[in-house]
Design an enzyme around this catalytic site. Structure first.
Site, PDB file in Angstrom:
ATOM      1  CE  LYS A  87      45.369  38.222  43.966  1.00 19.56           C
ATOM      2  NZ  LYS A  87      46.626  38.160  43.186  1.00 19.56           N
ATOM      3  CD  GLU A  91      36.825  50.935  37.389  1.00 19.52           C
ATOM      4  OE1 GLU A  91      36.783  50.888  36.145  1.00 19.52           O
ATOM      5  OE2 GLU A  91      36.274  51.829  38.045  1.00 19.52           O
ATOM      6  CB  CYS A 114      40.947  48.246  30.878  1.00 17.02           C
ATOM      7  SG  CYS A 114      41.368  49.809  31.647  1.00 17.02           S
ATOM      8  CD  GLU A 120      40.041  43.126  27.860  1.00 23.01           C
ATOM      9  OE1 GLU A 120      39.880  42.199  28.661  1.00 23.01           O
ATOM     10  OE2 GLU A 120      40.196  44.312  28.214  1.00 23.01           O
TER      11      GLU A 120
END
Ligand code: NAD
Length: 496
Positions: A175, A251, A285, A386
């Site tokens: 997905k 992750e 990331c 973040e």
């Protein structure tokens, strides 16, 4: 407008509901393709197809050498279509064409490498101390794997999962992010469909997290979930998958420290700081979003950094000369701007950028100027959370001890950079920083050969490197009794 179908059981299909959603070009803000909006019914179809392909199809039973051969064919097809695949991702994601040229050129290596490993997966004969028994360990594929990927590097991140899973003999349902599904669908058409993979081995369900992702993560026939995305979503996925005891790898996000000591080669470190935060518009990331500068070089470094960052050419990601492209999604654009306000509100000093980029500055629909804040302390939200955009927080430190303390004082642990000419310090920092990757005198280097993943809230498990294949295998212990039966049936048959 292009109309895409999705790929299930080797066939191109619409969502069972007939529903679609639009995908946008982040440079212009215009929709350019329609994508099937899959729901639970389509997820069931895809998982059933993957399950049939696993239980009854040829893929897991094929000799590993033959699997490896098909994977090499996949690699060759990526090489053939690299340019087109890169262009689609530029259009759908806003990634730079120069970055995509590098990514699509490198992607085949994953299929060559794991294809080569397919027939090197070995069990073992274990000499247990009961000589009448022959005991051995089989290494078996885990089964149907569900992959959920984010929008920031759609093809590369799907590749990191697909290659080891296929080598192990698993079948998969992917997905992609609802913001960037097109490149994976093109990949299915140009690469997977042509590769000779049996139907049902790789399937795609396009759609939204709650509607498409959750039924996939909770499906009883899915044995393993490999997720890449934000830490909050990752925690939810982990919780859902736990209910049916699926294997999970995650992750997740990062807030990586890029640490510059006064004994570094200054110009290299300045360039490394720019690459750490402004490459891919900060939407990676591993962004080096906390720049830790040793006090003694702080002012000089900031001056050089601002001078270099100022020269970044914003613009159309499809042009080779562009260095900073658009933000990929409207919500992400709003999020970045809100973090800029948060940083200002917290008292950080904005020394570059600090808002949207205008047309004259090279901006298109969703552009944020490369932004640098000084005077940040590690307790501020701009240092701890973040942002996932071109926003850098600069934090001062006195010595090695304080650098380590600040670097590790964070929920995340994905990457870290260290800039120093001292070999002793390089090794000491590499050992002391709690992160899955430490780069010394470089930043943002990745390879199919090196494990990649996070400490703490940055994830579970590792992708890449030989160990990634372990995540798609499980061990079976086999005991063959060649001796007499009998004995006391009420006592455990221990070895020894
Ligand atoms: P996200 O978490 O919002 O979405 C990721 C994927 O999860 C999407 O496909 C989304 O549709 C799906 N999803 C959302 N809710 C779900 C649910 N309840 N159940 C199942 N699936 C669901 O992340 P994003 O905004 O697409 O990507 C940015 C994030 O990804 C950043 O935090 C970034 O650090 C992280 N990331 C990590 C890595 C890594 O390797 N560690 C690599 C790239 C991106």
């Amino acid at each position: 407008m292009l109309t895409y179908q999705t790929y299930i059981d080797g066939k191109w299909v619409d969502a069972a509901s007939g529903k679609t959603f639009q995908t946008f070009d982040p440079y212009t803000g215009e929709p350019w393709a329609s994508i099937p909006e899959c729901d639970k019914v389509d997820v069931d179809r895809a998982v059933e197809a993957a399950s049939r392909a696993f239980e009854a199809g040829p893929w897991p039973k094929m000799t590993p050498t033959a699997r490896g051969r098909i994977m090499r064919r996949i690699a060759q097809l990526i090489e053939k279509h690299a340019e087109h695949l890169g262009q689609i991702e530029v259009r759908d994601n806003g990634k730079l064409i120069s970055e995509m040229a590098a990514q699509t050129k490198y992607m085949p290596e994953w299929f060559y490498y794991y294809g080569g490993l397919a027939d090197k997966i070995q069990g073992a004969v274990v000499p247990v101390d009961r000589p009448e028994h022959f005991t051995y360990i089989l290494r078996e594929p885990v089964g149907v794997c569900a992959f959920i990927t984010p929008w920031n590097s759609p093809l590369m991140l799907a590749t990191w999962k697909m290659a080891p899973a296929l080598a192990a003999g698993c079948t998969v349902v992917i997905k992609p992010s609802e913001f960037t599904s097109a490149s994976l669908l093109e990949f299915m058409k140009l690469v997977i469909e042509e590769s000779g993979l049996p139907p049902g081995v790789v399937n795609v369900v396009t759609g939204y997290g709650a509607v498409t992702g959750e039924p996939l993560v909770t499906h009883p026939k899915v044995a393993k979930v490999a997720f890449t995305g934000g830490s909050v979503t990752g925690a939810r996925v982990n919780e859902l998958a736990a209910k049916t005891f699926k294997k999970v790898s995650l992750e997740l996000g990062g807030k990586s420290p890029n640490i510059v000591f006064d004994d570094c080669i200054l110009d290299d470190a300045v360039s490394g700081a720019v690459s750490g935060i402004f490459a891919a518009t900060g939407q990676t990331c591993i962004a080096g979003s906390r720049l830790l500068l040793q006090e003694s070089i702080h002012d000089k470094f900031v001056e050089k950094l601002v001078a270099m960052a100022k020269t970044a050419r914003l613009g159309n990601p499809a042009l080779a000369e562009t260095q900073v492209g658009p933000v990929t999604t409207p919500p992400q654009y709003q999020k970045i701007l809100s973090y800029i306000d948060i940083a200002k509100g917290e008292g950080a000093k904005c020394v570059l950028g600090g808002g949207p980029a205008t047309k004259e500055e090279g901006g298109g629909k969703y552009f944020v100027k490369p932004t640098i804040f000084t005077g940040v302390n590690n307790k501020m939200r701009i240092a701890q959370e973040e942002v996932f955009g071109p926003v850098l927080s600069i934090i001062k430190f006195k010595d090695e001890e304080e650098a380590v303390q600040i670097a590790n004082d964070i929920a995340y642990g994905l990457g870290a950079g260290v800039w120093t000419q001292s070999v002793k310090r390089a090794h000491a920092m590499a050992a002391r920083i709690k992160a899955g990757t430490v780069w010394v005198n470089t930043y943002r280097a990745v390879s199919f050969l090196m494990p990649f993943g996070g400490y703490k809230a940055s994830g579970l498990g590792r992708e890449n490197g030989a160990e990634a294949i372990e995540g798609y295998l499980q061990s079976k212990s086999v005991w063959i009794n060649n001796g007499p039966g009998g004995g006391n049936p009420f006592v455990m048959k221990t070895a020894g």
